[in-house]
Design a protein around this motif. Sequence first.
Motif, PDB file in Angstrom:
ATOM      1  N   THR A 317      52.387  21.400  45.648  1.00  0.00           N
ATOM      2  CA  THR A 317      52.070  22.387  46.658  1.00  0.00           C
ATOM      3  C   THR A 317      53.288  22.694  47.514  1.00  0.00           C
ATOM      4  O   THR A 317      54.340  22.057  47.376  1.00  0.00           O
ATOM      5  N   CYS A 321      53.686  28.585  49.507  1.00  0.00           N
ATOM      6  CA  CYS A 321      52.933  28.987  48.310  1.00  0.00           C
ATOM      7  C   CYS A 321      51.639  29.692  48.709  1.00  0.00           C
ATOM      8  O   CYS A 321      50.760  29.105  49.351  1.00  0.00           O
ATOM      9  N   ASN A 323      48.984  30.670  47.049  1.00  0.00           N
ATOM     10  CA  ASN A 323      47.708  30.237  46.480  1.00  0.00           C
ATOM     11  C   ASN A 323      47.465  28.734  46.601  1.00  0.00           C
ATOM     12  O   ASN A 323      46.437  28.234  46.130  1.00  0.00           O
ATOM     13  N   CYS A 324      48.394  28.024  47.233  1.00  0.00           N
ATOM     14  CA  CYS A 324      48.258  26.578  47.333  1.00  0.00           C
ATOM     15  C   CYS A 324      47.121  26.109  48.232  1.00  0.00           C
ATOM     16  O   CYS A 324      46.701  24.956  48.108  1.00  0.00           O
ATOM     17  N   ARG A 326      44.114  26.623  47.768  1.00  0.00           N
ATOM     18  CA  ARG A 326      43.033  26.161  46.897  1.00  0.00           C
ATOM     19  C   ARG A 326      43.316  24.774  46.343  1.00  0.00           C
ATOM     20  O   ARG A 326      42.387  24.017  46.029  1.00  0.00           O
ATOM     21  N   ASP A 380      45.182  23.499  36.873  1.00  0.00           N
ATOM     22  CA  ASP A 380      45.117  24.009  38.229  1.00  0.00           C
ATOM     23  C   ASP A 380      44.362  22.995  39.089  1.00  0.00           C
ATOM     24  O   ASP A 380      43.342  22.448  38.648  1.00  0.00           O
ATOM     25  N   SER A 388      39.262  30.988  36.667  1.00  0.00           N
ATOM     26  CA  SER A 388      38.483  31.480  37.800  1.00  0.00           C
ATOM     27  C   SER A 388      37.184  30.728  38.057  1.00  0.00           C
ATOM     28  O   SER A 388      36.430  31.119  38.940  1.00  0.00           O
ATOM     29  N   ASN A 460      49.033  31.894  53.276  1.00  0.00           N
ATOM     30  CA  ASN A 460      47.644  32.006  52.858  1.00  0.00           C
ATOM     31  C   ASN A 460      47.415  33.329  52.134  1.00  0.00           C
ATOM     32  O   ASN A 460      47.285  34.382  52.743  1.00  0.00           O
ATOM     33  N   GLY A 461      47.391  33.269  50.810  1.00  0.00           N
ATOM     34  CA  GLY A 461      47.180  34.466  50.017  1.00  0.00           C
ATOM     35  C   GLY A 461      45.749  34.953  49.997  1.00  0.00           C
ATOM     36  O   GLY A 461      45.471  36.023  49.444  1.00  0.00           O
ATOM     37  N   TYR A 462      44.829  34.202  50.590  1.00  0.00           N
ATOM     38  CA  TYR A 462      43.422  34.599  50.598  1.00  0.00           C
ATOM     39  C   TYR A 462      43.052  35.383  51.855  1.00  0.00           C
ATOM     40  O   TYR A 462      41.912  35.828  51.992  1.00  0.00           O
ATOM     41  N   ASN A 465      40.916  38.751  51.974  1.00  0.00           N
ATOM     42  CA  ASN A 465      40.510  39.113  50.613  1.00  0.00           C
ATOM     43  C   ASN A 465      38.992  39.296  50.563  1.00  0.00           C
ATOM     44  O   ASN A 465      38.229  38.329  50.684  1.00  0.00           O
ATOM     45  N   THR A 477      39.624  33.184  53.700  1.00  0.00           N
ATOM     46  CA  THR A 477      39.741  34.639  53.804  1.00  0.00           C
ATOM     47  C   THR A 477      39.691  35.084  55.263  1.00  0.00           C
ATOM     48  O   THR A 477      40.116  36.203  55.579  1.00  0.00           O
TER      49      THR A 477
END
Length: 613
Positions: A317, A321, A323-324, A326, A380, A388, A460-462, A465, A477
Amino acid sequence: MRVVTLLFCIMMVAVAPAQQEVWWSYYPQDATYAYATGDGVAQTYHAALRLPARYAMPDDGQLLGVRFKLSTLRVSDVKAWVATSLPDGTEADLLVNEVPSTSYNESLKMYELRFSKPVEVPSDGCYVGITFKVPEISADRNQAVYDENPLCFVNEDVPQKDAFYIRSDKFPYWENYGVAGKSLMMQLLIGGRLFENAVMSTDFGTHQAVHGETVSVPITLKNFGTATVRSIDYAIDTRTRKGQEVHFDLPEPIEGIGSRAVVQLPFTTDTYTGNVKKTLRITKVNGQANETTAQSSGALFELTRRVQSRLLFEEYTGMWCVNCPRGMVGLEMLEEDFGDRIVGIAVHNGDPLALTEYDFTMQLIKGYPSALINRDLELDPYYGSTTSVPYAVKDEVESALQNALSPAELDVQATWNSDYTGIDVETSTTFLFDSNTANYALGYVLVADDLYNENWRQKNGYAGNTYVDDPNLLPWTELPQWVTGLHYNHVAIGVWGAQKGLSGSVKAPLQAESTQTHTHHIDISQNSLVQDKGKLRVVALLFDTQSGKVVNARQVALPYDGPSGIADHTISSPDTRQPSPMYDLMGRRITRPSGIYIQRGADGKMKKILSNQ
């Protein structure tokens, strides 16, 4: 060599048994997917496979022709040849046949050539190959990828060392691609007096077993005769001791020469421990004497008893990152579901929590976020091997735990020194087999929980979203693109023997049920990542030094009753609002907040709260 993936439709052509000739190959002829490889330049290529002696036919067998697949038809000077050894030049020492363009079989999408006269197969076998030239690489990039990678092969689960040899102008020496599980898309037309009832098996590797138990070993059988195989008789020899013959009816018949199947055969343990060589002999096929020599080898790695093995789960991680998050969720959920059956370690990269000693692991993973189970299986940290499926990693960890069988039992003790600047670790290792060599070593990791700094920011890529409906990820999110106030758990803040353990930590010989003790001192006086001495854990890892895999792991909490264990580090002002109920970022009910948590206010609305508790 570069590799591209291609989709082909391969058709099988049946040959009447009365003609006593048949097409055979190393790879399944009904394969629908293939790959292509090449050097990316216009040049001359040579490719070959080896036809062993008495391969599907007695000594009077003949080689009648050859067919093969290329990914491009933009080739010239195509030749098929037979040789007693891999030739250094373009000319073979037995026979060379020109392959005209008219030899291309449109229905099979393969070049097909029947020799002008049969070739007697030498008593010790021979090599059959092709030579061709790619005169130029097309300017059209769609076509160029085929020109650059003209040789077609099939990936095999069980490598066959004689299935694919390759040489080219750019790399003018023979390379063995067969040992890597690649089989050249070449079929040979063999004739003469063919075998009728003949089966061979491939080497089956090493399988772990416990005394008093029977283990099922997958055995690949290949039909080398014209008859459909419905049963075999076999014997399993242990070292030099001959085994008793056993009859076995196949669950499904093996149709036709060249066809194969995997069957599960029971192997029993005996009085030996460690690596015990096993030899499988197939003596009969369909009740008749096996017409070809069918002997394959492998081993049982026999242990005195079964111990509870713990899995190492390393989550890779970084605060940068996207997506990290998750991965953070996945590791927390795994710890809650499996407890001390797994040893979870968060390995940071490119941020203030990174350890340079762990940099080598970047070669073991494809990207971030990622995870390794026992330095073996990459997946993952939340989705597992899927792309997914929410929290699919749980099922794969469960499966790994069920199949785990450790060669040794571990016990770890850790204590503070007198001034709390160091930790003394003592690891007891009890091996469950005898060995004159010790291909094992111990490594150690210092892990910290609840690490915090008000200046740390998690990407935070979420954030925002609206497509995320996974309840485990949904809280992320509602957080911003850069999240502050997080408390980081499971963080590796020190590592010793990170790659394959510490030299000399396990000593030969190994004696079954005899315990070895290893001591290691961890100095934390200069470790700037230590914050709260009451939230440290010591992890011991047992490595197989030949493979680099972890075969057992154990962690121990480090009780602390000395002076204030919390080092000086900046924290933000506490938020005193703490109405109940409270939830963590995965939506689980909590009683004590830490970092960012979610609470339901008096107005019924959910709010995000930052706590310093």
